[in-house]
Design an enzyme around this catalytic site. Structure first.
Site, mmCIF file in Angstrom:
data_model
loop_
_atom_site.group_PDB
_atom_site.id
_atom_site.type_symbol
_atom_site.label_atom_id
_atom_site.label_comp_id
_atom_site.label_asym_id
_atom_site.label_seq_id
_atom_site.Cartn_x
_atom_site.Cartn_y
_atom_site.Cartn_z
ATOM 1 C CE LYS A 1 28.716 -6.736 106.943
ATOM 2 N NZ LYS A 1 27.296 -7.006 106.816
ATOM 3 C CD GLU B 1 36.184 -5.635 106.349
ATOM 4 O OE1 GLU B 1 36.409 -6.708 106.947
ATOM 5 O OE2 GLU B 1 35.323 -4.816 106.715
ATOM 6 C CG HIS C 1 31.145 -16.578 109.299
ATOM 7 N ND1 HIS C 1 32.326 -15.887 109.497
ATOM 8 C CD2 HIS C 1 31.303 -17.279 108.153
ATOM 9 C CE1 HIS C 1 33.160 -16.156 108.497
ATOM 10 N NE2 HIS C 1 32.559 -17.004 107.679
ATOM 11 N NE ARG D 1 20.082 -7.668 115.360
ATOM 12 C CZ ARG D 1 20.981 -8.475 115.908
ATOM 13 N NH1 ARG D 1 21.006 -8.612 117.222
ATOM 14 N NH2 ARG D 1 21.861 -9.135 115.176
#
Length: 621
Positions: free
Chosen positions: A116, A200, A235, A297
């Protein structure tokens, strides 16, 4: 064009790929583990190769076995589907090194988007908006704490190698930062062998917006518009739709253009998804939508994009992997109507979504909409793999029409004895806030009490069970002078039992049975609004009735791994009685009140079926 394709996956996505390949005249090869020897994807493919024991780590995750299967059968290409090895750059490279075609992006593109922090740096360089935060090399507690203070609380700690909700912690205040950081790093290390994190800014009204992109080997990249995947539980996505409600054309143009820039930044080929987090506190605005990550993907939710664009994304994957250009230009792509998808899971919302396994003795998802599944009636739901049973997809001229159709599909799901979240899905779709598109990723968590249906039958369900029972008896013995008809005085009664409660009910007590039913011997199944209720007639109900409310029932099929009590033992409310193991999870069964153990039927090592009476706690006098 590829002439023979091996699908390195199982279940619903393998069946989905096989369908398109067959339409294109491409022969297919399935791979399977011990647990999947008779699975639908194996039955559907032209050929099938056994690749090992049931655990995925010994079969579907062993790249060498899959490549060997392709070589053995003469397959030219390997399609990874999603999950398993689909985003494994090493496997992709091994496929290419073996002289096979990899139906997916180049290994270096997968690698570039795999971490990330590195991905964010690339996005910044490409002019893609990213969430304010910190992704530096200094991972000391002191530096991370200082950066969190600068960002401003609440902040989100994320594992740089994370995924699926693992290695993520929201921190609300500075005094909690140290402990949450340590916990996040520990989980990241265990899950990904990498404890590095990034920080973040926490988005207060987050919506999950993603854009479908597609690239080819000729330098072309297009987008196929956006999807909204905000309805999530822990999530994990539950309901997805396209296009995103409330997205105006100007914002759509900006965010989709950013997604194309992101794909071009890693020289992308094939199907991919750029995921964004949107601060929707003031609606969807381009200056408040930030890059999160790229999924290199095909996505689980790709059918909603296909439904609104008319594109078969698997066909595009096979054509691009064969060296062809993307079939359509950007200006040839448009949005037609609205599509919504729900993931039907084998889980029981009434027991905190415990996985449910077993044989699908009754399995009917109806004829409406688009159903993507990898099972049929009689097939097992295995404890070894993801519990998704099917994807329910509806298209409408507008969002309201799509919602109504999908809610109707979910309410008419008939599955037994495996439990599903069909009623939960229907309730979410019919919620007023969902209908008004008041969405964010906390929607399900806030409304959980309203979305989880009561596990006990109401009066109408009891009545329906009685009516179905006596109607079945009349069909079997038409000479019985019952005079039975709905909404008329009944001459016969039936005694039914549900989880230990018995009732004697007169048939014909309802104007209309708003449910469906199956009567099989002494078993009565009633399906209503996405739920399944199992009743026993008097001949089977006596034992359960005697158990009363103290009956301890198996919440799912599994293995008894501990029994802590014996017959006649005095127990107190909340005391652990035994432990059941299923799908690698342990579930402790406890006493509902003070009392005495009776009729102990469970023993260590014993296999039990769902709702089997394991023992009875007789209340203390």
């Amino acid at each position: 064009m590829i002439s023979k394709l091996l699908i390195a996956n199982r279940g619903e996505i393998a069946c989905r790929i096989i369908r398109t390949a067959r339409d294109m005249g491409v022969a297919t090869v399935a791979v399977y583990s011990d647990a999947d020897a008779k699975a639908l994807h194996v039955r559907s493919a032209d050929e099938a190769v056994h690749i090992g024991p049931s655990p995925a780590a010994e079969s579907y995750l062993v790249g060498a076995k899959i490549i060997a299967a392709a070589k053995q059968t003469g397959a030219e290409a390997i399609h990874p589907g999603y999950g398993f090895l689909s985003e494994n750059a090493g496997f992709a490279q091994a496929v290419i090194d073996a002289g096979l075609i990899w139906v997916g992006p180049k290994p270096q593109s997968i690698e570039a988007m795999g971490l990330k922090d590195a991905a964010k740096e690339r996005m910044i360089a490409a002019g893609v908006p990213v969430t304010p935060g910190y992704l530096g090399e200094d991972q000391s507690v002191e530096r991370l704490s200082k950066e969190a203070d600068a960002i401003g609380y609440p902040v989100l700690i994320k594992a740089v190698a994370g995924g699926g909700g693992k290695g993520m912690r929201k921190v609300d205040a500075p005094e909690n930062f140290g402990a949450d950081l340590e916990s996040c790093q520990r989980e990241a290390k265990a899950s990904f062998s990498n404890d590095e994190v990034l920080l973040e800014k926490w988005i207060t009204s987050p919506r999950h917006i993603e854009v479908q992109v597609f690239g080819d080997s000729h330098g072309n990249v297009v987008h196929l518009f956006e999807r909204d995947c905000s309805l999530q539980r822990r999530h994990q996505k539950v309901i997805e739709e396209a296009p995103a409600p409330g997205m105006d054309e100007a914002t759509r143009e900006e965010i989709c253009a950013a997604a194309v820039r992101a794909a071009k930044a890693v020289d992308y080929e094939g199907a991919g998804t750029i995921e964004f987090i949107a601060d929707a506190s003031e609606g969807l605005r381009a200056d408040r939508i930030f890059f999160m990550e790229m999924n290199t993907r095909l996505q689980v939710e790709h059918p909603v994009t296909e439904e609104i664009t008319g594109v078969d994304l698997v066909e595009w994957q096979l054509r691009v992997a064969s060296g062809e250009a993307i079939p359509l230009k950007q200006d040839q792509l448009g949005i037609d109507g609205h599509a919504i998808e729900a993931r039907l899971y084998a889980e029981d919302p009434a027991t905190d979504f415990l996985p449910s396994t077993g044989r699908l003795d009754h399995f009917d998802l109806g004829e409406e909409g688009r159903i993507e599944t990898g099972v049929e009636e009689g097939d097992p739901i295995s404890p070894f793999y993801d519990p998704m049973v099917a994807k329910l997809v509806a298209w409408g001229e507008d969002r309201d029409e799509a919602i109504d159709l999908l809610a109707d599909i979910a309410e008419n799901v008939e599955v037994w004895p495996v439990r599903t979240n069909a009623a939960f899905i229907a309730r979410a779709l019919l919620d007023e806030d969902f209908g008004a598109a008041h969405l964010d990723t906390g929607f399900i968590a806030r409304k959980m009490d309203d979305l989880v249906p009561a596990p006990e039958p109401d009066e109408n369900i009891w009545q329906a069970a009685a009516d179905f029972t006596l109607m079945a008896a009349m069909e079997e013995h038409p000479d019985i002078p019952t005079g039975l008809r709905l909404n008329a005085p009944a001459r016969l009664q039936t005694t039914l039992s549900f989880k230990g409660e018995s009732r004697t009910i007169a048939a014909g007590g309802s104007d209309e049975i708003d449910a469906s039913g199956v009567v099989d011997g002494d078993n009565v199944l009633v399906f209503a609004e996405g739920q399944a209720f199992h009743f026993a007639t008097a001949s089977r109900g006596s034992g359960a009735a005697a158990a009363g409310d103290g009956a301890i029932l198996a919440p799912m099929p599994g293995k008894v791994i501990a029994v802590d009590v014996s017959d006649g033992e005095t127990v107190t409310a909340g005391q652990r009685l035994m432990v059941l193991e299923a799908m690698k999870m342990e579930h402790a069964l406890t006493a509902p009140f003070d009392g005495t153990v009776a009729d102990l039927a469970a023993s260590v090592g014993g296999q039990v079926q769902v709702e089997a009476v394991l023992c009875v706690v007789e209340p203390a006098e």
